[in-house]
Design an enzyme around this catalytic site. Structure first.
Site, PDB file in Angstrom:
ATOM      1  N   GLY A 134       8.855 -12.317  66.091  1.00  0.00           N
ATOM      2  CA  GLY A 134       8.809 -11.082  65.324  1.00  0.00           C
ATOM      3  C   GLY A 134       8.884 -11.347  63.826  1.00  0.00           C
ATOM      4  O   GLY A 134       9.279 -12.432  63.387  1.00  0.00           O
ATOM      5  N   CYS A 135       8.511 -10.345  63.032  1.00  0.00           N
ATOM      6  CA  CYS A 135       8.432 -10.531  61.576  1.00  0.00           C
ATOM      7  C   CYS A 135       9.812 -10.729  60.954  1.00  0.00           C
ATOM      8  O   CYS A 135      10.049 -11.706  60.234  1.00  0.00           O
ATOM      9  CB  CYS A 135       7.680  -9.378  60.931  1.00  0.00           C
ATOM     10  SG  CYS A 135       8.299  -7.732  61.337  1.00  0.00           S
TER      11      CYS A 135
END
Length: 330
Positions: A134-135
């Protein structure tokens, strides 16, 4: 040439993948799938791609690909694989959170490797399927991994601000320009969906930390919505008695072979990384408190760029191929 298909090509991460792959010297972009835009020119949605009339969305799937990127909403990748029989020979890189945790990594005969190359490079090289991080998870982890490797982590207090593209392309009240402009807001305080994967990776390097399954939080994370379109800036605070010079050397040694992660000797800022696959890190120390700042682009190193980096590793290419991007500094 690596034949590539993209599922969910009309969203932000799908569009970013198209932009990266149309100039990738080793890729043939075979199809760009979108249920809602089938038959439409890609430039109708991603208007910066005007001038590429050959790019057209399709509703049809093709098995004539080597790798499939899944750019779907969280939970929809599993659903897609349940509803579609994808040839076992086709590799999959999933950009959602469906397969990131150990308990979810095996699905329909596939075994997903967590795609954070800074700790899993050799496993990614051998992988058939990859779960892209995920970012926020990418930015936070890259700021903390050297400390975990040295066994220095206990409780961490983290704040991070992200641009509006982090919320996806679907409209919501908090993504409207009139709401975002000159405004910030905390959200998902201490409950963000990336916490489990962060804790899982930190436990991988520092086994005495609790795992995601033990329901004991190591990371106290408060995320913020920012009034800019893209980028993530994170600050993580821990108690640490080591000297700053020793810690900087620890980070430089840890990332000495990392292609896109760099330790800065000067304060960092968001414009250094926007539109690049870079992560930059800066350390500050006051008394016994260490603050680690890290910055990435949420759509590139935090999503599509990291996915291309993983594809390069999986197919034996230099991991920087197609990712020679320059920040929009001015």
């Amino acid at each position: 040439m690596i034949k590539v298909g993209i599922i969910g090509a009309a969203g932000y991460t799908g569009g970013e993948l198209i932009r990266l792959l149309i100039t990738h010297p080793e890729v043939e972009l075979t199809f760009m799938h979108s249920n809602s835009n089938g038959g439409n020119p890609v430039s109708k949605v991603h208007q910066d791609l005007i001038g590429h009339p050959e790019l057209v969305f399709t509703k049809e799937l093709s098995s004539d690909v080597d790798v499939l990127f899944l750019c779907l909403g969280h939970g929809n990748s599993k659903k897609f694989l349940e509803e579609n029989d994808i040839d076992p020979s086709i590799r999959i890189i999933d950009l959602a959170n469906d397969f990131r945790l150990i308990k979810d990594k095996q699905f329909k005969g596939r075994d997903f490797v967590y795609g954070l190359s800074e700790i899993n490079r050799e496993d990614i090289k051998k992988a058939k399927d990859v779960a892209n991080p995920g970012c926020f998870a990418t930015c936070i982890q890259l700021g903390l991994l050297p400390l975990a490797k040295a066994g220095l982590l206990s409780e961490v207090y983290t704040t991070g601000i992200t641009g509006s593209t982090g919320a996806g392309q679907s409209f919501s009240p908090t993504s409207h320009f009139s709401w975002r402009a000159n405004n910030i807001q905390a959200y998902k305080t201490l409950t963000h969906q990336h916490l489990d994967e962060i804790q899982q990776s930190l436990h991988q390097l520092q086994p005495d930390l609790p795992t995601w399954a033990e329901n004991k939080e190591v990371i106290n994370f408060v995320p913020w919505r920012g009034d800019f379109p893209r980028g993530i800036f994170v600050s993580s605070t821990i108690t640490c008695e080591k000297e700053l010079s020793e810690l900087v050397q620890l980070y430089q040694d840890f990332y000495k072979d990392a292609r896109f992660t760099f330790v800065s000797e000067q304060p960092i800022f968001l414009k250094q990384v926007v539109n690049t696959n870079l992560c930059v890190i800066y350390l500050e120390k006051v008394g016994s408190k260490l603050v680690v700042h890290s910055a990435t682009d949420n759509l590139v190193k935090g999503a599509s760029g990291q996915a291309v980096q993983n594809m390069n590793l999986m197919f034996g290419l230099d991991e920087s191929t197609g990712l020679g991007l320059k920040a929009n500094y001015f």
